[in-house]
Scaffold this active site. Structure first.
Site, PDB file in Angstrom:
ATOM      1  N   PRO A  69       0.842  -1.210   0.000  1.00 31.36           N
ATOM      2  CA  PRO A  69       0.000   0.000   0.000  1.00 31.36           C
ATOM      3  C   PRO A  69       0.877   1.260   0.000  1.00 31.36           C
ATOM      4  CG  PRO A  69      -0.700  -1.542   1.708  1.00 31.36           C
ATOM      5  CD  PRO A  69       0.610  -2.044   1.172  1.00 31.36           C
ATOM      6  N   GLU A  70       0.598   2.135  -0.925  1.00 29.58           N
ATOM      7  CA  GLU A  70       1.317   3.404  -1.010  1.00 29.58           C
ATOM      8  C   GLU A  70       0.408   4.515  -0.495  1.00 29.58           C
ATOM      9  OE1 GLU A  70       4.344   4.167  -1.790  1.00 29.58           O
ATOM     10  OE2 GLU A  70       5.052   2.178  -2.337  1.00 29.58           O
TER      11      GLU A  70
ATOM     12  N   ARG B 157      23.428  19.006  -1.992  1.00 31.86           N
ATOM     13  CA  ARG B 157      23.120  17.565  -1.991  1.00 31.86           C
ATOM     14  C   ARG B 157      23.655  16.891  -3.241  1.00 31.86           C
ATOM     15  NH1 ARG B 157      19.691  14.694   2.061  1.00 31.86           N
ATOM     16  NH2 ARG B 157      18.965  16.409   3.345  1.00 31.86           N
TER      17      ARG B 157
END
Ligand SMILES: [Zn+2]
Length: 271
Positions: free
Chosen positions: A2-3, A152
């Site tokens: 499940p997302e 980053r």
């Protein structure tokens, strides 16, 4: 697994039990990812869920003096059934209510789900405290992502899947949103312009909202058939399409691995 859209749909599906008084919270098998505290049964008796909402992929039930925090793991799902209907295999928890003719059952074959009762501040709970912003909130903007990406080196795909930056952007949604934006998944986060970050946040919201809408239209199936708790079938442009022609330009979709996750992209459309 499940997302976020499935969790959002589950939260919507659970709204009928909001404001009901719990008659019994029965734990048939406490052996989920973490053992379910047997005290929860006692504590929730006669309690009322004042609010049911989602934070990241957690389902939160807010009670007068505590929160119940539920994660569906890999295979968890809720169903409504008649109390007379016999329990299915892997139904581990059942909640019954006063003045309500159905019970809610939690079914989880693989038992990677979890249920915690939080007595203190929810935002300090170990599963919640390090979570980034919600992807569908106004806080999640191009400016936010651009600022977080300063210095980053991390690939942009891993960056948007980093739960301490933004929650709930799973592999499929990250791949699709990067395709829509025209950013190669391996590009260093700090090299993505503010303008593209802004387009990227818009596209992440769009793919998630699209899947939630799909989920909304299948919500009855989701609950009444025991929930076909796979991904909602959004039509993928790149995800899982290695070697197939790009739907936009016709060149072949490539697959590479970024941070141990399969990543699909089009070399022509994403440069
Ligand atoms: Zn293409």
């Amino acid at each position: 697994m499940p997302e976020l859209p499935e969790v959002e749909t589950t939260v919507n599906g659970l709204q009928p039990i909001q404001s009901l008084t719990i008659k019994a919270f029965s734990i048939f098998n406490p052996n989920l990812r973490w053992p379910v505290d047997p005290e929860i049964s006692l504590l929730l008796e006669n309690e009322i869920a004042l609010q049911i909402y989602r934070r990241a992929k957690y389902i939160i039930l807010k009670f007068q003096s505590f929160h119940l925090v539920i994660h569906l793991g890999m295979t968890g799902k809720f169903t409504f059934s008649s109390p007379a209907e016999s329990r299915k295999k892997h139904d581990h928890i059942e909640i019954s209510f006063f003045n309500f003719n159905q019970v809610v059952r939690y079914n989880d074959p693989r038992r990677f789900g979890s249920v915690h009762l939080v007595r203190g501040k929810l935002e300090e709970f170990f599963l919640i405290k390090n979570l980034g912003v919600e992807p569908l909130s106004d806080e999640f903007s191009g400016d936010y992502l651009f600022q977080k990406a300063r210095n980053r080196q991390q690939a942009i795909k891993a960056f948007i899947m980093n739960q301490s930056i933004v929650v709930g952007v799973g592999n499929i949604y990250a791949s699709e949103a990067l395709f829509m934006t025209g950013i190669p998944p391996q590009k260093k986060s700090k090299q993505v312009s503010k303008k593209l970050m802004s387009n990227l946040t818009d596209n992440i919201k769009a793919v998630l909202n699209h899947a939630i809408e799909k989920g909304g239209s299948s919500i009855n199936d989701f609950f009444n058939t025991g929930g076909q708790a796979g991904y909602f079938q959004i039509e993928h442009q790149v995800y899982g399409r290695e070697g197939l022609p790009c739907k936009r330009c016709g060149s072949f979709i490539k697959k590479i691995v970024i941070a141990q996750r399969s990543s699909f992209f089009c070399r022509q459309c994403q440069r």
